[in-house]
Design a protein around this motif. Structure first.
Motif, PDB file in Angstrom:
ATOM      1  N   ASP A 185      16.051  64.059 -22.449  1.00 13.78           N
ATOM      2  CA  ASP A 185      15.974  62.739 -21.807  1.00 13.78           C
ATOM      3  C   ASP A 185      15.321  62.862 -20.441  1.00 13.78           C
ATOM      4  O   ASP A 185      15.394  63.906 -19.782  1.00 13.78           O
ATOM      5  CB  ASP A 185      17.372  62.140 -21.633  1.00 13.78           C
ATOM      6  N   VAL A 186      14.705  61.768 -19.986  1.00 14.93           N
ATOM      7  CA  VAL A 186      14.163  61.698 -18.637  1.00 14.93           C
ATOM      8  C   VAL A 186      15.151  60.928 -17.760  1.00 14.93           C
ATOM      9  O   VAL A 186      15.578  59.826 -18.126  1.00 14.93           O
ATOM     10  CB  VAL A 186      12.786  61.022 -18.614  1.00 14.93           C
ATOM     11  N   HIS A 187      15.513  61.513 -16.631  1.00 15.56           N
ATOM     12  CA  HIS A 187      16.485  60.905 -15.728  1.00 15.56           C
ATOM     13  C   HIS A 187      15.854  60.694 -14.362  1.00 15.56           C
ATOM     14  O   HIS A 187      15.076  61.531 -13.893  1.00 15.56           O
ATOM     15  CB  HIS A 187      17.720  61.802 -15.600  1.00 15.56           C
ATOM     16  N   ARG A 188      16.196  59.571 -13.724  1.00 17.62           N
ATOM     17  CA  ARG A 188      15.668  59.252 -12.397  1.00 17.62           C
ATOM     18  C   ARG A 188      16.812  58.971 -11.434  1.00 17.62           C
ATOM     19  O   ARG A 188      17.867  58.486 -11.836  1.00 17.62           O
ATOM     20  CB  ARG A 188      14.736  58.039 -12.464  1.00 17.62           C
ATOM     21  N   GLN A 189      16.577  59.262 -10.162  1.00 16.37           N
ATOM     22  CA  GLN A 189      17.561  58.997  -9.112  1.00 16.37           C
ATOM     23  C   GLN A 189      16.849  58.325  -7.926  1.00 16.37           C
ATOM     24  O   GLN A 189      16.610  58.955  -6.897  1.00 16.37           O
ATOM     25  CB  GLN A 189      18.235  60.298  -8.672  1.00 16.37           C
ATOM     26  N   PRO A 190      16.513  57.059  -8.034  1.00 16.90           N
ATOM     27  CA  PRO A 190      15.728  56.399  -6.972  1.00 16.90           C
ATOM     28  C   PRO A 190      16.453  56.318  -5.641  1.00 16.90           C
ATOM     29  O   PRO A 190      15.818  56.420  -4.579  1.00 16.90           O
ATOM     30  CB  PRO A 190      15.441  55.013  -7.554  1.00 16.90           C
ATOM     31  N   GLU A 191      17.767  56.140  -5.660  1.00 15.93           N
ATOM     32  CA  GLU A 191      18.509  56.098  -4.389  1.00 15.93           C
ATOM     33  C   GLU A 191      18.419  57.441  -3.676  1.00 15.93           C
ATOM     34  O   GLU A 191      18.233  57.504  -2.459  1.00 15.93           O
ATOM     35  CB  GLU A 191      19.985  55.732  -4.630  1.00 15.93           C
TER      36      GLU A 191
END
Length: 526
Positions: A185-191
């Motif tokens: 899976d691709v995970h993002r953490q914009p904060e």
């Protein structure tokens, strides 16, 4: 040389620079830093920052670090303590009056002030060639644009889903769609990406002052924590003199307490009186001696180690040959000791980084938020998962590790450095909570007593003291031999630790890197 018909991997060999980490993206970012003009400190901080994004269960900017650094691979080994402290209001009386019998594993009272960002900024300023903005750029990229979740990370993440679901911010960020990401899976953490940008622009002040600190402190206070903005502003890591012992002609360097590095040195001092090279490296006799040395050393760890401003027994006394003789006398090559309690040693999640550059600057760098995702608290606007190092404190006023204002807790994470004749031979580390001292000793004795290369030494089957945990690679005969000596032997629930190392051959001008297959990472050189 290994048997190429069997599963395994060769060590990585190069001349100009070498990086070994537990995550491919971290290793690659550090190699790019070296090849673009950075040195080993720049590369190590860059790697740690990437892992703070792509291994969020193990580490992050809400955690701590310890570092050993040997400039140009020669002379004094510098030890940097990047561990945080308890809040100024955290008195043992407050906890006793409020009904605590021990420090919890989760929640605000498990959170000590994070020391990692202060350490990164200080180390870069003192020893790096690049600045914090360059060091954080790859981490910002992965947090903002996404990264592919690797297999061991996904396995650990899955086990934390109940804890993550208890905190709204943690669940929103780390349980997308209500469940942990799976491998691929691709995970993002914009904060977190936005927070890292603030630190890249403002350095240390971007974390310990202003909107980031305000969001963290606000959330902790909302949950009943004792933390203040002054606690954050006062956070400062420091250089210490490394501690060491000699083992078969090599000097093994550790950072001094408040971490457990001294435990490994105690074990080595005990084992130095036994002829390990004369026994089977995979046999019960060797493993029994390590287990017994470990039981003695861990007993002293639990009773004596703490922030050095709060202890009565000196490091010098514990590392003396007389004390080693006293400990060694308690060990019988056959029956296990019966007078010591069986140790119960919980694991934790950690990342370890080993870097050597073309100038032979050698860095041993370890980071963690302790338990998986630390305290389970995520600062809502910043995306920072906060560590739970406070759970290591005791509430017994007579114990040296009793909680006190602005005191550092006893720490499990511990980088290692092997030196000889005043030169760095190998920055190394073994992850795995309480297992780390035992893992350091097993790695070193594999290499020094049994002539294994770093990859063989890391790959070798492992046991751990207490109720003896024997990894699946330990032979049936060795397990039976341990049981005949009186040890209770079980199979561990998880692999015992992980590890990395970079070996320096000064005569050949080469570097040999190794990384543990128990994790997702690898070593790369050029």
């Amino acid at each position: 040389m290994r048997d190429f018909q069997l599963p395994g991997r060769s060590p990585v060999r190069a001349t100009e620079g070498m990086v070994a980490t537990s995550h491919p993206l971290s290793t690659l970012a550090a190699i790019h830093m070296l090849r673009s003009g950075g040195n080993a400190i720049d590369a190590a901080v860059c790697a740690a920052a990437v892992q703070a994004v792509v291994e969020p269960q193990s580490t992050g900017i809400g955690g701590d670090c310890f570092v050993l650094y040997c400039p140009k691979g020669q002379g004094e080994v510098l030890a940097f303590n990047g561990s945080g402290r308890a809040p100024a209001a955290a008195t043992v009386d407050w906890y006793q009056e409020n009904g605590f019998s021990e420090l919890p594993k989760q929640g605000p009272h498990a959170v000590t002030i994070p020391g990692a960002v202060d350490a990164w900024c200080g180390l870069l300023e003192d020893h790096g060639r690049k600045g914090i903005a360059d060091a954080l750029a790859p981490a910002i990229h992965y947090a903002e644009n996404g990264y592919v979740v690797h297999d061991r990370v996904a396995c650990d993440w899955e086990e934390s889903k109940i804890d993550l679901s208890a905190d709204k911010a943690a669940a929103r960020i780390f349980l997308p769609g209500g469940k942990p990401p799976t491998a691929g899976d691709v995970h993002r953490q914009p904060e977190l990406a936005a927070t890292l940008r603030i630190i890249a622009e403002n350095g240390r002040a971007g974390f310990y002052e202003g909107q980031v600190a305000e969001d963290i402190v606000g959330r902790l206070r909302q949950l009943g924590g004792l933390h203040t903005l002054d606690d954050f502003a006062a956070t400062k890591g420091d250089y210490k003199a490394a501690i060491s012992t000699s083992y078969r002609g090599y000097d093994i360097q550790q950072t001094p307490p408040n971490n457990q590095g001294l435990t490994a040195l105690l074990m080595l001092n005990v084992l130095s009186g036994f002829d390990l090279a004369a026994v089977d490296p995979s046999g019960a006799e060797r493993l029994h001696l390590e287990v017994e040395a470990g039981r003695l050393a861990y007993r002293d760890r639990d009773n004596l180690l703490a922030d050095q401003d709060h202890v009565t027994v000196s490091v010098k006394t514990l590392l003396s040959s007389a004390y080693a003789d006293q400990l060694r006398a308690a060990i019988d090559p056959q029956p296990a000791m019966t007078e010591l309690p069986r140790l119960e040693l919980p694991g934790s999640d950690t990342v370890y980084i080993s870097v050597v550059d073309g100038d032979r600057n050698a860095v041993s760098f370890i980071s963690s938020t302790y338990d998986s995702f630390g305290s389970g608290i995520v600062s809502p606007k910043t995306g920072i998962a906060l560590q739970n190092r406070g759970t290591s404190f005791r509430l017994d006023p007579k114990h040296p590790n009793c909680i006190a204002p602005r005191k550092r807790p006893m720490h499990t994470i511990m980088p290692g450095m092997m030196t000889k004749n005043g030169r760095a031979v190998m920055p190394f580390g073994v992850m795995g909570g309480g297992y780390q001292p035992f893992g350091h000793v097993h790695l070193l004795t594999n290499m020094i007593d049994f002539n294994m290369d770093p990859q063989q030494a890391i790959d070798a089957a492992r046991v751990f003291c207490g109720v003896v945990e024997a990894g699946r690679g330990v032979g049936v005969g060795a397990v039976e031999g341990l049981r005949q000596r009186g040890h209770q032997v079980v199979e561990p629930r998880h692999p015992l630790g992980g590890g990395q190392a970079v070996l320096i051959d000064w005569d050949k001008g080469t570097l040999t890197g190794a990384s543990d297959a128990r994790k997702d990472g690898l070593a790369l050189g050029y």
